[in-house]
Design an enzyme around this catalytic site. Structure first.
Site, PDB file in Angstrom:
ATOM      1  N   LYS A 111      11.140 -11.917   1.887  1.00 10.10           N
ATOM      2  CA  LYS A 111      10.065 -12.396   1.019  1.00 10.10           C
ATOM      3  C   LYS A 111       9.049 -11.283   0.756  1.00 10.10           C
ATOM      4  O   LYS A 111       8.560 -11.116  -0.362  1.00 10.10           O
ATOM      5  CB  LYS A 111       9.353 -13.600   1.658  1.00 10.10           C
ATOM      6  CG  LYS A 111       9.993 -14.922   1.299  1.00 10.10           C
ATOM      7  CD  LYS A 111       9.475 -15.405  -0.042  1.00 10.10           C
ATOM      8  CE  LYS A 111       9.929 -16.767  -0.364  1.00 10.10           C
ATOM      9  NZ  LYS A 111      10.863 -17.200  -1.192  1.00 10.10           N
ATOM     10  N   LYS A 194      28.102 -19.574  -2.694  1.00  6.74           N
ATOM     11  CA  LYS A 194      27.870 -21.013  -2.765  1.00  6.74           C
ATOM     12  C   LYS A 194      26.926 -21.386  -3.909  1.00  6.74           C
ATOM     13  O   LYS A 194      26.254 -20.532  -4.486  1.00  6.74           O
ATOM     14  CB  LYS A 194      27.334 -21.519  -1.432  1.00  6.74           C
ATOM     15  CG  LYS A 194      26.004 -20.936  -1.017  1.00  6.74           C
ATOM     16  CD  LYS A 194      25.541 -21.607   0.281  1.00  6.74           C
ATOM     17  CE  LYS A 194      24.073 -21.309   0.493  1.00  6.74           C
ATOM     18  NZ  LYS A 194      23.469 -22.009   1.595  1.00  6.74           N
ATOM     19  N   LYS A 197      20.274 -22.695  -6.481  1.00  8.50           N
ATOM     20  CA  LYS A 197      19.451 -22.615  -7.693  1.00  8.50           C
ATOM     21  C   LYS A 197      18.951 -21.202  -7.947  1.00  8.50           C
ATOM     22  O   LYS A 197      18.630 -20.837  -9.053  1.00  8.50           O
ATOM     23  CB  LYS A 197      18.288 -23.598  -7.616  1.00  8.50           C
ATOM     24  CG  LYS A 197      17.409 -23.419  -6.406  1.00  8.50           C
ATOM     25  CD  LYS A 197      16.222 -24.363  -6.431  1.00  8.50           C
ATOM     26  CE  LYS A 197      15.434 -24.248  -5.155  1.00  8.50           C
ATOM     27  NZ  LYS A 197      15.699 -25.305  -4.193  1.00  8.50           N
TER      28      LYS A 197
END
Ligand code: TRP
Length: 331
Positions: A111, A194, A197
């Site tokens: 992050k 996989k 979003k």
């Protein structure tokens, strides 16, 4: 009875991966366990959502959870920010969370790299907030994906540390809930990995997607030029299409396309058309239910209030005990 807890950040619509990878199992779990399912809106503040978006995003996840079969009577379905007790436990846990260990967390480092302009203390202490979520209900089991395993490990560290520090066997040490044979991995449409979003536009099929959108996404899914010899092994993009087919289609359908593939007679266009229709047959009733529930403000409010009430009862009990253990005394 085991206490099971799961949280989800309100950052987008649920997709087939969320459904078959987790929610479908939650629907079963709520029958046999004391389940807490909550929406982690405090956590979402680490990425500074617009005030105007927050409530709507939370409401959407609630509506989608309800539409997929989570039952507010059987499980406790609540919004994290309805429990100020979580903020208090988070503060307390932070006193025993060390800079060094927090800085070493993979998701924090990622992050910090992705949003260098916003490396806030909430990002650093994300694991203590998540630990507060879990420990506030003394949960035993937490269904988590690979990306959350390190956070759960930190929760165990904080729980053990608290127990040791105060010489009390207070917090149970939470374990990952293992779906075992029920674990379904749902691949995305972009040929590798996989469904998610954040993997880019078109990779995920959302439960609220219109049939026309689903047809478009599936027809654009990555495939290849087709097999060149009989019975050859399927490369990843093709294996992924078959995995999706296995999830939503009848065994005969899967068998048919498998045979076509093995005989080098496969037409991916036909496979995708069938896949799209079988996905739609599954998602469309859910989509309609989501829209119905989302429009029913009174019902959503009732669910959120009931959830907050049930969750606060359990949270208040833990915080009261924690205060006593720490040594806070009322005057
Ligand atoms: N960090 C989790 C995620 O991003 C969401 C979450 C917050 C969570 N608190 C939790 C998950 C507690 C399980 C338990 O997916």
């Amino acid at each position: 009875m085991e206490i099971v807890l799961s949280g989800i950040r309100p950052t987008g619509n649920l997709h087939l991966g969320n459904y078959f990878g987790a929610i479908k199992n939650f629907v079963k779990m709520q029958e046999e366990n004391q389940c807490f399912f909550f929406i982690a809106d405090y956590h979402s503040l680490t990425t500074h959502p617009k005030p105007g978006d927050l409530h709507g995003n939370v409401k959407q996840v609630l509506a989608e959870y309800l539409a997929t079969g989570l039952d507010p009577e059987k499980a406790t379905l609540y919004v994290q920010s309805d429990l100020p007790e979580i903020a208090e436990l988070y503060l307390i846990l932070n006193m025993n969370a060390y800079m060094g260990e927090l800085e070493r967390v993979t998701t924090f480092k990622e992050k910090a790299r992705k949003q260098p302009e916003n490396v806030n203390a909430g990002l650093l202490t994300y694991p203590s907030l998540m630990a507060a979520d879990i420990l506030i209900h003394k949960a035993h089991k937490v269904p988590v994906g690979k990306d959350q395993e390190q956070h759960l490990e930190m929760t165990r560290t904080f729980a053990r540390r608290f127990n040791r520090m105060y010489q009390e066997d207070f917090f149970p040490i939470p374990q990952a809930y293992n779906f075992g044979a029920d674990l379904v991995k749902v691949p995305g449409l972009d040929g590798s990995g996989k469904m998610g979003k954040s993997e880019g536009e078109g990779n995920a099929i959302f439960l609220v997607d219109d049939p026309s959108v689903i047809r478009k996404k599936v027809m654009r899914a990555v495939s290849d030029a087709g097999p060149s010899e009989p019975n050859q092994q399927k490369p990843e993009p093709i294996e992924n299409l078959f995995s999706l087919l296995k999830i939503v289609s009848a065994p005969e359908v899967v068998g048919f396309f498998d045979q076509q593939y093995n005989q080098c007679a496969i037409r991916y266009g036909d496979l995708k058309k069938q896949l799209a229709e079988d996905v739609i047959a599954f998602t469309d009733p859910i989509r309609k239910r989501i829209l119905e529930i989302a429009a029913d403000e009174a019902y959503i409010s009732k669910v959120a209030r009931l959830g907050a009430e049930k969750a606060r009862e359990s949270a208040a009990k833990t915080v009261k005990e924690v205060r006593e253990i720490i040594g806070f005394r009322p005057f």
